[in-house]
Design a protein around this motif. Structure first.
Motif, PDB file in Angstrom:
ATOM      1  N   ILE A   1      -3.819 -11.460 -62.239  1.00  0.00           N
ATOM      2  CA  ILE A   1      -2.817 -11.937 -61.295  1.00  0.00           C
ATOM      3  C   ILE A   1      -2.138 -10.760 -60.604  1.00  0.00           C
ATOM      4  N   THR A   2      -1.995 -10.861 -59.277  1.00  0.00           N
ATOM      5  CA  THR A   2      -1.168  -9.911 -58.535  1.00  0.00           C
ATOM      6  C   THR A   2       0.227 -10.506 -58.406  1.00  0.00           C
ATOM      7  N   ASN A   3       1.210  -9.836 -58.963  1.00  0.00           N
ATOM      8  CA  ASN A   3       2.583 -10.337 -58.973  1.00  0.00           C
ATOM      9  C   ASN A   3       3.443  -9.400 -58.130  1.00  0.00           C
ATOM     10  N   VAL A   4       3.957  -9.888 -56.980  1.00  0.00           N
ATOM     11  CA  VAL A   4       4.748  -9.043 -56.085  1.00  0.00           C
ATOM     12  C   VAL A   4       6.249  -9.298 -56.229  1.00  0.00           C
ATOM     13  N   LEU A   5       6.661  -9.973 -57.297  1.00  0.00           N
ATOM     14  CA  LEU A   5       8.087 -10.201 -57.537  1.00  0.00           C
ATOM     15  C   LEU A   5       8.755  -8.898 -57.959  1.00  0.00           C
ATOM     16  N   ASN A   6       9.983  -8.695 -57.510  1.00  0.00           N
ATOM     17  CA  ASN A   6      10.735  -7.516 -57.927  1.00  0.00           C
ATOM     18  C   ASN A   6      10.984  -7.512 -59.431  1.00  0.00           C
ATOM     19  N   ASN A   7      11.183  -8.702 -60.004  1.00  0.00           N
ATOM     20  CA  ASN A   7      11.486  -8.819 -61.430  1.00  0.00           C
ATOM     21  C   ASN A   7      10.290  -9.339 -62.228  1.00  0.00           C
ATOM     22  N   LYS A   8       9.095  -8.931 -61.846  1.00  0.00           N
ATOM     23  CA  LYS A   8       7.883  -9.479 -62.457  1.00  0.00           C
ATOM     24  C   LYS A   8       7.756  -9.173 -63.938  1.00  0.00           C
ATOM     25  N   ASN A   9       8.472  -8.179 -64.438  1.00  0.00           N
ATOM     26  CA  ASN A   9       8.393  -7.846 -65.862  1.00  0.00           C
ATOM     27  C   ASN A   9       9.461  -8.552 -66.683  1.00  0.00           C
ATOM     28  N   ASP A  10      10.345  -9.301 -66.025  1.00  0.00           N
ATOM     29  CA  ASP A  10      11.348 -10.063 -66.754  1.00  0.00           C
ATOM     30  C   ASP A  10      10.688 -11.210 -67.509  1.00  0.00           C
ATOM     31  N   PHE A  11      11.375 -11.693 -68.531  1.00  0.00           N
ATOM     32  CA  PHE A  11      10.817 -12.727 -69.398  1.00  0.00           C
ATOM     33  C   PHE A  11      10.358 -13.952 -68.616  1.00  0.00           C
ATOM     34  N   LEU A  12      11.127 -14.389 -67.646  1.00  0.00           N
ATOM     35  CA  LEU A  12      10.817 -15.636 -66.944  1.00  0.00           C
ATOM     36  C   LEU A  12       9.636 -15.529 -66.001  1.00  0.00           C
TER      37      LEU A  12
END
Length: 355
Positions: A86-97
């Motif tokens: 998966i390519t995750n471009v969220l700023n908080n992609k390493n957060d639990f949620l």
């Protein structure tokens, strides 16, 4: 004289009830009345027990239905499957949620008030105390129906993802009036790739929905470009769902869930405990080789099924004539109340990891 003799003879033929006869009749009546009351009381108690048992079974079925629906779909990535990361471009992609690269995660109750690994702060007010702890399971994945992508511009000029008109009702509701918080996370996929991003706006152009995904200072995405064109693919809303046991406002233990950053919601009351084991594939054939608790799972990517045991109690107390001893999770317990309790079990296969 003749008439007088007749009246006297008639008077002598009449008899009344003696005190002894009246007492005997009253005693017989009381015995019969006591029998009727006993039958009615027993029938009422039997009805309460049957009703409590039926409600427990219904609650267990509904709880399993909710859990199974989400767990079965864990790891869904469209037609590309789990071959591509998966390519995750969220700023908080390493957060639990937002760790959508790990669709399934568990927390083992190692004591009445402790979990391994430690629970994240997103799990609010989990039930503690009692004879054993309650396990927690986290499922990250699709939230509802999908929308078809009819157009997605090239990487050099990417104004947004244009969607078709074949929306599911739930997705239509969110696109018509998207929430302003971080729960509006979507997954775009086709047979070549997958990207997770946050929708920063939804506009209506010529009858089509355009999803914007802005990036930059103060924006939720780290990149405007999604890594590829998703024309012909699909977009689905995704979230993280946490299932755990918590006490409801009435003081009854219940199964709760928490979706993303939203408040926890009660799903089914009367669920007193939940114990979970994970079927792990250790030789790569997509079949379960061993069941382990969450603290012993070596690799969550190898989990192909989940075994859940629920301890369900009757919502009402004083259903049984005395405390009911039960055995759950290898322990025999005699409670202080007089509720009915029953253990229910099921095994749920992860469809996206099945052979």
């Amino acid at each position: 004289m003749k008439s007088m003799r007749i009246n006297q003879a008639f008077s002598r033929s009449q008899h009344g009830l003696t005190l002894v006869e009246m007492m005997v009749a009253m005693t017989i009546g009381l015995v019969l009345l006591g029998g009727v009351i006993t039958v009615l009381t027993a029938s009422q108690q039997t009805c309460r027990v049957n009703e409590a048992m039926a409600r427990m079974q219904e609650n267990a079925r509904y709880a399993f239905q909710l859990l199974s629906r989400d767990i079965r779909m864990a790891g869904y990535r469209g037609c590309v499957g789990d071959v591509v990361a998966i390519t995750n471009v969220l700023n908080n992609k390493n957060d639990f949620l937002w760790r959508f690269d790990q669709p399934l995660e568990g927390f083992e109750a190692t004591s009445a008030s402790g979990w391994t690994p430690a629970l994240p702060s997103e799990v609010t007010s989990p039930l503690k105390g009692g004879d054993v702890g309650r396990d927690v399971i986290v499922v990250r994945g699709v939230e509802d129906s999908y929308a078809r992508v009819i157009s997605h511009a090239s990487e050099s000029a990417d104004p947004g993802v244009e969607l078709g008109s074949d929306f599911g009702k739930e997705l239509q509701k969110y696109f018509d009036k998207p929430p302003s918080n971080s729960s509006f996370i979507v997954l775009a996929s086709n047979c070549q790739g997958i990207t997770v991003f946050q929708a920063t706006g939804v506009s209506n152009v010529s009858g089509q929905k355009i999803i914007a995904h802005a990036s930059g200072s103060g924006e939720p995405n780290t990149a405007t470009m999604l890594g590829r064109s998703f024309t012909g693919g699909e977009v689905v809303r995704i979230s993280t769902r946490i299932y755990y046991i918590r006490t409801n406002p009435g003081g009854i233990p219940a199964l709760y869930w928490k979706r993303g950053s939203e408040k926890a919601e009660e799903l089914v009351e009367g669920i007193e405990n939940m114990q979970i084991q994970y079927g792990e594939d250790t030789d790569g054939d997509r079949a379960v080789d061993t069941y382990r608790t969450a603290d012993l799972v070596a690799d969550w990517e190898n989990v192909v099924s989940v075994r859940i045991d629920l301890l369900v109690q009757s919502v009402e107390d004083n259903v049984t004539s005395q405390s009911q001893t039960y055995t759950f999770n290898g322990e025999t317990v005699t409670p202080t109340d007089r509720r009915l309790r029953q253990v229910f079990s099921t095994v749920i296969s992860l469809r996206n990891r099945a052979p």
